[in-house]
Design a protein around this motif. Structure first.
Motif, mmCIF file in Angstrom:
data_model
loop_
_atom_site.group_PDB
_atom_site.id
_atom_site.type_symbol
_atom_site.label_atom_id
_atom_site.label_comp_id
_atom_site.label_asym_id
_atom_site.label_seq_id
_atom_site.Cartn_x
_atom_site.Cartn_y
_atom_site.Cartn_z
ATOM 1 N N PRO A 1 -3.422 -0.187 -3.313
ATOM 2 C CA PRO A 1 -4.333 0.873 -3.046
ATOM 3 C C PRO A 1 -3.500 1.943 -2.221
ATOM 4 O O PRO A 1 -2.357 1.772 -1.710
ATOM 5 C CB PRO A 1 -5.352 0.298 -1.758
ATOM 6 C CG PRO A 1 -4.156 -0.844 -1.298
ATOM 7 C CD PRO A 1 -3.372 -1.459 -2.471
ATOM 8 N N LEU A 2 -4.236 3.262 -2.494
ATOM 9 C CA LEU A 2 -3.831 4.397 -2.034
ATOM 10 C C LEU A 2 -4.529 4.610 -0.719
ATOM 11 O O LEU A 2 -5.797 4.505 -0.749
ATOM 12 C CB LEU A 2 -4.011 5.709 -2.963
ATOM 13 C CG LEU A 2 -3.815 7.133 -2.278
ATOM 14 C CD1 LEU A 2 -2.416 7.204 -1.888
ATOM 15 C CD2 LEU A 2 -4.301 7.962 -3.209
ATOM 16 N N PRO B 1 -5.068 7.788 -8.247
ATOM 17 C CA PRO B 1 -6.080 6.526 -8.415
ATOM 18 C C PRO B 1 -7.327 7.200 -8.340
ATOM 19 O O PRO B 1 -7.566 8.185 -7.537
ATOM 20 C CB PRO B 1 -5.524 5.887 -7.353
ATOM 21 C CG PRO B 1 -4.191 6.119 -7.121
ATOM 22 C CD PRO B 1 -3.788 7.616 -7.407
ATOM 23 N N CYS C 1 0.876 3.411 -7.558
ATOM 24 C CA CYS C 1 -0.295 2.604 -7.228
ATOM 25 C C CYS C 1 -0.700 1.784 -8.376
ATOM 26 O O CYS C 1 -1.085 0.644 -8.258
ATOM 27 C CB CYS C 1 -1.601 3.571 -6.694
ATOM 28 S SG CYS C 1 -1.253 3.997 -4.985
ATOM 29 N N GLY D 1 0.644 -1.264 -0.054
ATOM 30 C CA GLY D 1 0.077 0.033 0.143
ATOM 31 C C GLY D 1 0.831 1.168 0.074
ATOM 32 O O GLY D 1 1.844 1.243 0.349
ATOM 33 N N VAL D 2 0.145 2.265 -0.430
ATOM 34 C CA VAL D 2 0.805 3.594 -0.291
ATOM 35 C C VAL D 2 0.100 4.841 0.512
ATOM 36 O O VAL D 2 -1.107 4.589 0.238
ATOM 37 C CB VAL D 2 0.987 4.278 -1.836
ATOM 38 C CG1 VAL D 2 1.506 5.580 -1.801
ATOM 39 C CG2 VAL D 2 1.944 3.447 -2.740
#
Length: 366
Positions: A109-110, A167, A103, A85-86
Motif C-alpha cells: 500500500p501507499l 496507485p 507499490c 509499505g511506501v
C-alpha cells in the motif's frame, strides 16, 4: 562530524551513499540517494526496518537510473524481508515518481496525506503542452510576456511524464496519527506552504525526524502561489508550520531531510527559515512603495539571475510574499488598464530589511 557553526548546524555523516548502497543513520533507519536531473542533483530517500519487513519513505523520480538503483537494493540489502509499505511525504515528482511502480510491483500500500495524494492524481492527469485560460491569465497579470507563455505551452511535459501512474488506492495519513514501525512511535506532522499537506514523521522518544522538504539544512524550500490556486496565501501556511515545528521538536533531534544530509540543529535551522522569509517580506515592502508588478521583484528577492526554466517558480515565490503582505493589510493590489496586478505598500511603519536571498531550492518544474 562536520559542522556549520554560523548556522548552528552539525552533520554527523561525512560520506554520501552511492549507487546500490545505503547508510544506517540510526538503528533500523537507512539513508540512500537517487539522482535528479537539475541543479539540485539528488534526493535523499529512507528505508525503515521492522521485524516483519521494510518501509520505504519517498521514492525518487521517473527519470535516469532511479528504478535501477531500487532494483539493486531490493535484490541485495532488502532481499531478506518483504516491503510492507511506501510512504510519500508529498506530491512532487522527486518524492512520488516511483511510488506507482514500487507499490504495484511489490503489491504494497501507499501512504500519503489526503491533499497530497489527490493533488498528485490531479497533476499527473494534466495533458502536456496545454495551458488553461486561468493559468494564462495568472501569468499575464503577474507581468509575464508571450515569450515565456509560448515556451511553457510548447515544453510543458506535465507530471505524468516523470511520475509512474499512481496507485488507485492509498492509506490516508493525518496530523497527529501514529505509525508503529521498528519498535518506534512515529508521529505524523503535517505542514503546508511548500506543498498542500506535507507529511513529516517524528519519533520524540529517540529524537528522530524524517522531514522531507519541510526542513532542509542548506537550501530553502520553494513556497509559491501556483496557477492552479492563484489567490492562495501559502507563505502564511509555511510560517504556521515552521513555528509549530519549532515549538514541538526537541532541540537535539536528528533531522533526516530529503536534500543535503542528515543534521543536528533543528531549532537554529527553523529560526533561520523564518528569518529568511521575513527578510524577503521586508525587501518586498520596501520595493513596493511605488506600485510594482510581481515579475519586477526578482532583483529584490533573488541574488542571481532567473532563467526561463526557473521563471515560473520564482514568480510563484514573488506572488506568495505579495499575497502575504496583502493579507496582513500592509499592501494593496489593483488591476490596471493593461491587465496587470500592481502591488503598493500601504503600511506606515517598515520592517527591518535583511537583504536579498538565493532562490535556493526549486522542485522539478513541469
Amino acid at each position: 562530524m562536520s559542522s556549520n557553526s554560523k548556522a548552528g548546524i552539525q552533520y554527523p555523516f561525512t560520506e554520501v551513499p552511492q549507487k546500490g548502497e545505503w547508510q544506517e543513520v540510526a538503528k533500523g533507519i537507512y539513508w540512500l540517494q537517487m539522482v535528479l536531473p537539475m541543479v539540485l542533483d539528488h534526493i535523499n530517500l529512507y528505508v525503515l526496518e521492522d521485524d516483519k519487513g521494510w518501509w520505504i519513505v519517498d521514492t525518487g523520480i521517473k527519470l535516469g537510473d532511479t528504478r535501477e538503483r531500487w532494483e539493486l537494493l531490493l535484490a541485495n540489502q532488502m532481499s531478506s524481508k518483504p516491503v510492507l509499505g511506501v510512504i510519500c511525504t508529498h506530491m512532487h515528482p522527486d518524492h512520488v515518481g516511483q511510488a506507482g511502480w514500487l507499490c504495484d510491483s511489490l503489491r504494497v500500500p501507499l501512504y500519503m496525506s489526503f491533499r497530497e495524494y489527490y493533488s498528485a492524481r490531479a497533476f499527473t492527469s494534466l495533458q502536456p503542452g496545454k495551458m488553461s485560460w486561468t493559468a494564462d491569465q495568472h501569468y499575464r497579470r503577474a507581468g509575464v510576456g508571450d515569450d515565456y507563455l509560448q515556451s511553457e505551452a510548447a515544453n510543458m511535459r506535465g507530471f505524468g511524464s516523470i511520475v509512474e501512474p499512481l496507485p488507485t488506492a492509498f492509506n490516508c495519513l493525518k496530523e497527529g496519527q501514529v505509525l508503529e514501525i521498528g519498535g518506534r512511535q512515529w508521529l505524523v506532522m503535517t505542514g503546508a506552504g511548500h506543498s498542500p499537506e506535507h507529511v513529516s514523521l517524528y519519533c520524540a522518544e529517540d529524537k528522530l525526524m524524517l522531514s522531507g522538504d519541510q526542513i532542509i539544512p542548506r537550501i530553502t524550500s520553494n513556497v509559491s502561489v501556483m496557477a492552479s490556486e492563484p489567490e492562495a496565501n501559502p507563505l502564511q501556511d509555511w510560517f504556521d508550520a515552521l513555528r509549530r515545528f519549532r515549538r514541538d521538536l526537541d532541540a537535539d533531534t536528528l533531522v533526516m531531510p530529503a536534500h543535503n544530509a542528515p543534521f543536528y540543529g533543528v531549532h537554529a535551522r527553523l529560526d533561520y527559515l523564518i528569518d529568511h522569509h521575513e527578510g524577503h517580506l521586508a525587501a518586498v515592502e520596501k520595493a513596493c512603495v511605488e506600485p510594482q508588478v510581481a515579475i519586477d521583484l526578482f532583483s529584490v528577492l533573488f541574488s542571481r539571475k532567473i532563467g526561463m526554466s526557473q521563471l515560473g517558480l520564482a514568480l510563484g515565490e514573488s506572488i506568495a510574499h505579495l499575497h502575504y503582505l496583502c493579507a496582513e493589510g500592509r499592501m494593496e493590489r489593483q488591476l490596471d488598464d493593461d491587465g496587470l496586478y500592481r502591488f503598493r505598500t500601504i503600511a506606515t511603519e517598515s520592517r527591518p530589511y535583511q537583504g536579498v536571498h538565493e532562490l535556493d531550492s526549486l522542485p522539478i518544474e513541469v
